[in-house]
Design an enzyme around this catalytic site. Sequence first.
Site, mmCIF file in Angstrom:
data_model
loop_
_atom_site.group_PDB
_atom_site.id
_atom_site.type_symbol
_atom_site.label_atom_id
_atom_site.label_comp_id
_atom_site.label_asym_id
_atom_site.label_seq_id
_atom_site.Cartn_x
_atom_site.Cartn_y
_atom_site.Cartn_z
ATOM 1 N N SER A 90 0.836 -1.210 0.000
ATOM 2 C CA SER A 90 0.000 0.000 0.000
ATOM 3 C C SER A 90 0.864 1.251 0.000
ATOM 4 O O SER A 90 0.375 2.345 -0.284
ATOM 5 C CB SER A 90 -0.944 0.000 1.205
ATOM 6 O OG SER A 90 -0.233 -0.257 2.400
ATOM 7 N N ASP A 122 5.925 -7.245 2.687
ATOM 8 C CA ASP A 122 4.895 -7.601 1.710
ATOM 9 C C ASP A 122 5.541 -7.837 0.344
ATOM 10 O O ASP A 122 6.209 -6.947 -0.198
ATOM 11 C CB ASP A 122 3.929 -6.404 1.604
ATOM 12 C CG ASP A 122 2.528 -6.797 1.207
ATOM 13 O OD1 ASP A 122 2.243 -8.003 1.116
ATOM 14 O OD2 ASP A 122 1.712 -5.880 1.015
ATOM 15 N N LYS A 157 4.521 -11.568 3.635
ATOM 16 C CA LYS A 157 3.100 -11.708 3.276
ATOM 17 C C LYS A 157 2.971 -11.740 1.751
ATOM 18 O O LYS A 157 3.712 -11.046 1.055
ATOM 19 C CB LYS A 157 2.266 -10.540 3.816
ATOM 20 C CG LYS A 157 0.777 -10.648 3.450
ATOM 21 C CD LYS A 157 -0.077 -9.609 4.123
ATOM 22 C CE LYS A 157 -0.094 -8.277 3.425
ATOM 23 N NZ LYS A 157 -0.602 -8.315 2.022
ATOM 24 N N GLU A 189 -0.281 -12.317 -1.468
ATOM 25 C CA GLU A 189 -1.719 -12.378 -1.737
ATOM 26 C C GLU A 189 -2.084 -13.627 -2.540
ATOM 27 O O GLU A 189 -1.307 -14.064 -3.394
ATOM 28 C CB GLU A 189 -2.155 -11.139 -2.546
ATOM 29 C CG GLU A 189 -1.976 -9.828 -1.796
ATOM 30 C CD GLU A 189 -2.427 -8.612 -2.599
ATOM 31 O OE1 GLU A 189 -2.987 -8.777 -3.713
ATOM 32 O OE2 GLU A 189 -2.208 -7.492 -2.103
ATOM 33 N N GLU A 228 -9.351 -9.594 3.653
ATOM 34 C CA GLU A 228 -9.651 -8.206 3.268
ATOM 35 C C GLU A 228 -10.949 -8.136 2.478
ATOM 36 O O GLU A 228 -11.179 -8.935 1.558
ATOM 37 C CB GLU A 228 -8.496 -7.633 2.429
ATOM 38 C CG GLU A 228 -8.791 -6.211 1.951
ATOM 39 C CD GLU A 228 -7.588 -5.454 1.421
ATOM 40 O OE1 GLU A 228 -6.458 -5.989 1.453
ATOM 41 O OE2 GLU A 228 -7.788 -4.302 0.976
HETATM 42 O O1 KIV Z 1 -0.358 -3.421 1.689
HETATM 43 C C1 KIV Z 1 -1.164 -3.365 2.629
HETATM 44 O O2 KIV Z 1 -1.282 -2.347 3.325
HETATM 45 C C2 KIV Z 1 -1.995 -4.519 2.890
HETATM 46 C C3 KIV Z 1 -3.064 -4.384 3.923
HETATM 47 C C4 KIV Z 1 -4.194 -3.626 3.368
HETATM 48 C C5 KIV Z 1 -3.463 -5.686 4.479
HETATM 49 O O3 KIV Z 1 -1.818 -5.527 2.279
#
Ligand code: KIV
Length: 282
Positions: free
Chosen positions: A47, A85, A114, A116, A183
């Site tokens: 994000s 992420d 993390k 997706e 989400e």
């Molecule tokens: O990148 C992010 O902020 C996210 C959250 C919305 C879970 O993946």
Amino acid sequence: MGVSAPAIAAHKVRDGHDPLVMVTAYDAPGARVASEAGADIILVGDSVAMVVLGYDDTLQVTVDDMVHHTAAVARAKPDCHIVGDLPWMSYHVSPEETVRNAAQLMRAGAHSIKLEGGRKRLPMIEKIVDAEMPVMGHIGLTPQSVHAMGGFKVQGKQAEQARKLIQAAKSLEHAGCYAVVLEGVPVRVAEAVTAAVNIPTIGIGAGMHCDGQVLVYHDLLGIEDRFVPKFVRRYADLKGTMVEAVKAYADDVRSGAFPSHDEAYHMADDEADELLGLYGSE
Ligand code: KIV
């Protein structure tokens, strides 16, 4: 380091634990705020693309961008678990490439990774777990699939779609994920997923029955005010406060009120006199 991935894995509300608190952060000041506020987990989320780097979606950030921001967060040494992420296309080509990209985030200071997606991502998840890196899953509204989903749309509204999400969560758990982000799904779906798995669910736009919650730092602090999704609770209006502060600074500069005598450096009077002697007062 804060709480470890195995400790998070055991953190189910139904077993008497408080809900987990996760917040995004992308730099050292944000990490210090999250840590001093007592967050359990910092997500260095992709994000960052939208709330910091000015892109319209999350697809534009690269592994190098994520390494840069993960390292900035880690340098602050927050007392939180740091999740790095994986950005779009860093875990879609092959398990080998995925594990190398995940390792870059770990070397930058992440404590876990993390990514997706559901069943399609299982080989990649297994490979990362096999390389001793804990993995957090992320299902439901997955922003990296914005074009495939036809927009940022709530997922799992039909019973069959919801059943698939429950199956996906179970397979992520089976593949070794220590937690899963849910989400943009209806409350009843998040409740069913949370009941179906033994790892914690961390919700964003998924209601009150998850084992934890995550919000984007800039949303909860009111730094990002262009679009506020229904699920965001704004705990401050920092954008308003910041605009007022910069306005006050601009006014003071223009009126000559800033800087004051006390906000400047001074030389001893005899040195100042000598300087005047050298150059005169002109
Ligand atoms: O990148 C992010 O902020 C996210 C959250 C919305 C879970 O993946």
